[in-house]
Design a protein around this motif. Sequence first.
Motif, PDB file in Angstrom:
ATOM      1  N   ASP A 151       4.048  34.393  -6.397  1.00 37.92           N
ATOM      2  CA  ASP A 151       4.606  35.618  -5.818  1.00 37.92           C
ATOM      3  C   ASP A 151       6.063  35.827  -6.242  1.00 37.92           C
ATOM      4  O   ASP A 151       6.476  36.952  -6.569  1.00 37.92           O
ATOM      5  N   LEU A 159       5.680  43.154 -10.145  1.00 39.94           N
ATOM      6  CA  LEU A 159       4.278  43.185  -9.752  1.00 39.94           C
ATOM      7  C   LEU A 159       4.054  42.430  -8.447  1.00 39.94           C
ATOM      8  O   LEU A 159       4.870  41.591  -8.046  1.00 39.94           O
ATOM      9  N   GLU A 160       2.906  42.730  -7.825  1.00 41.13           N
ATOM     10  CA  GLU A 160       2.427  41.975  -6.677  1.00 41.13           C
ATOM     11  C   GLU A 160       1.052  41.414  -7.002  1.00 41.13           C
ATOM     12  O   GLU A 160       0.370  41.885  -7.925  1.00 41.13           O
ATOM     13  N   ARG A 161       0.645  40.424  -6.223  1.00 43.55           N
ATOM     14  CA  ARG A 161      -0.635  39.783  -6.470  1.00 43.55           C
ATOM     15  C   ARG A 161      -1.799  40.777  -6.516  1.00 43.55           C
ATOM     16  O   ARG A 161      -2.716  40.660  -7.333  1.00 43.55           O
ATOM     17  N   ALA A 162      -1.786  41.765  -5.630  1.00 40.95           N
ATOM     18  CA  ALA A 162      -2.884  42.723  -5.535  1.00 40.95           C
ATOM     19  C   ALA A 162      -3.039  43.572  -6.792  1.00 40.95           C
ATOM     20  O   ALA A 162      -4.096  44.183  -7.010  1.00 40.95           O
ATOM     21  N   GLN A 163      -2.008  43.630  -7.621  1.00 39.99           N
ATOM     22  CA  GLN A 163      -2.055  44.443  -8.840  1.00 39.99           C
ATOM     23  C   GLN A 163      -2.658  43.710 -10.032  1.00 39.99           C
ATOM     24  O   GLN A 163      -2.883  44.321 -11.083  1.00 39.99           O
ATOM     25  N   ILE A 164      -2.928  42.426  -9.889  1.00 37.49           N
ATOM     26  CA  ILE A 164      -3.498  41.644 -10.986  1.00 37.49           C
ATOM     27  C   ILE A 164      -5.005  41.868 -11.035  1.00 37.49           C
ATOM     28  O   ILE A 164      -5.716  41.648 -10.052  1.00 37.49           O
ATOM     29  N   ALA A 165      -5.499  42.304 -12.204  1.00 34.04           N
ATOM     30  CA  ALA A 165      -6.911  42.654 -12.345  1.00 34.04           C
ATOM     31  C   ALA A 165      -7.802  41.426 -12.532  1.00 34.04           C
ATOM     32  O   ALA A 165      -8.958  41.421 -12.101  1.00 34.04           O
ATOM     33  N   GLY A 223      -6.018  45.994 -17.551  1.00 33.62           N
ATOM     34  CA  GLY A 223      -4.944  45.817 -16.588  1.00 33.62           C
ATOM     35  C   GLY A 223      -4.341  44.437 -16.691  1.00 33.62           C
ATOM     36  O   GLY A 223      -4.791  43.590 -17.480  1.00 33.62           O
ATOM     37  N   PRO A 224      -3.312  44.165 -15.910  1.00 31.36           N
ATOM     38  CA  PRO A 224      -2.620  42.874 -16.033  1.00 31.36           C
ATOM     39  C   PRO A 224      -3.505  41.692 -15.660  1.00 31.36           C
ATOM     40  O   PRO A 224      -4.283  41.754 -14.697  1.00 31.36           O
ATOM     41  N   ASP A 242      -1.156  41.781 -20.634  1.00 25.75           N
ATOM     42  CA  ASP A 242      -1.462  43.171 -20.309  1.00 25.75           C
ATOM     43  C   ASP A 242      -2.014  43.880 -21.547  1.00 25.75           C
ATOM     44  O   ASP A 242      -1.644  43.576 -22.661  1.00 25.75           O
TER      45      ASP A 242
END
Length: 242
Positions: A151, A159-165, A223-224, A242
């Motif tokens: 984090d 970025l945040e964790r939720a944005q990692i695909a 995505g990332p 990415d």
Amino acid sequence: MVTVSCTGAESPGLDHALINRLSLDRRVSRTHIGFMGCHGALNALAVADAFVRSDPGSVVLVVCCELCSLHYQTGPVARDQIIANAIFADGASCAVVGSRGVGPALRGFSSRVFEGTAELMRWSIGDNGFMMRLSARVPVMLRRVIASWIDEWLATCGLERAQIARWCLHPGGRDILECIEQGLDLDSAATSSSREVYRRRGNMSSGTVLWVIQDAIDRGERGPMVAISFGPGLCGEALLLD
């Protein structure tokens, strides 16, 4: 060319053999990353990325080659070595890094040496080859420290964790994989590439994470993505793509 291995040592080594086998230019620059364990591929990608940033016209070949079966132990052995015998496998992988690549871009790296963990995972060379120390505390330790490290790093990348695909976790073993998932609050779908590679190929040490990344790419992930590997120390390496 950047080569990676922690399962043997000779000179001239893998880099020299590849120059001959691939008929590479004799002026090729060589760097070897040895004895860093399962996270060596991410160290190699960081080195390759640094080369390309300093010389945008360069192209770097990263090659990981691990022959873990050389260190299979027989006879009376400790629990650590029994586990090592069971989960480690032979394997190789490679990547090409350049400024005009067609694959995912390398967006950032992070390293972390976890305090007070030096005795939890280590290799030593004894009379009968490489001996492994793999404490049962490793998965629990990783579950406790993984979220704060990742984090903090992702925040520096905006970025945040939720944005990692997709999460490309090195499958060091079933318990380690499950504890990292718990620590990062991930479901098994987010790490399906790690599970598939582990099921089919086992833990091939450094090169495994490149297989995991390739599996995610083959699945059409966009995505990332974050790749994470751990090694002796206890140390962690992470990569944002990415």
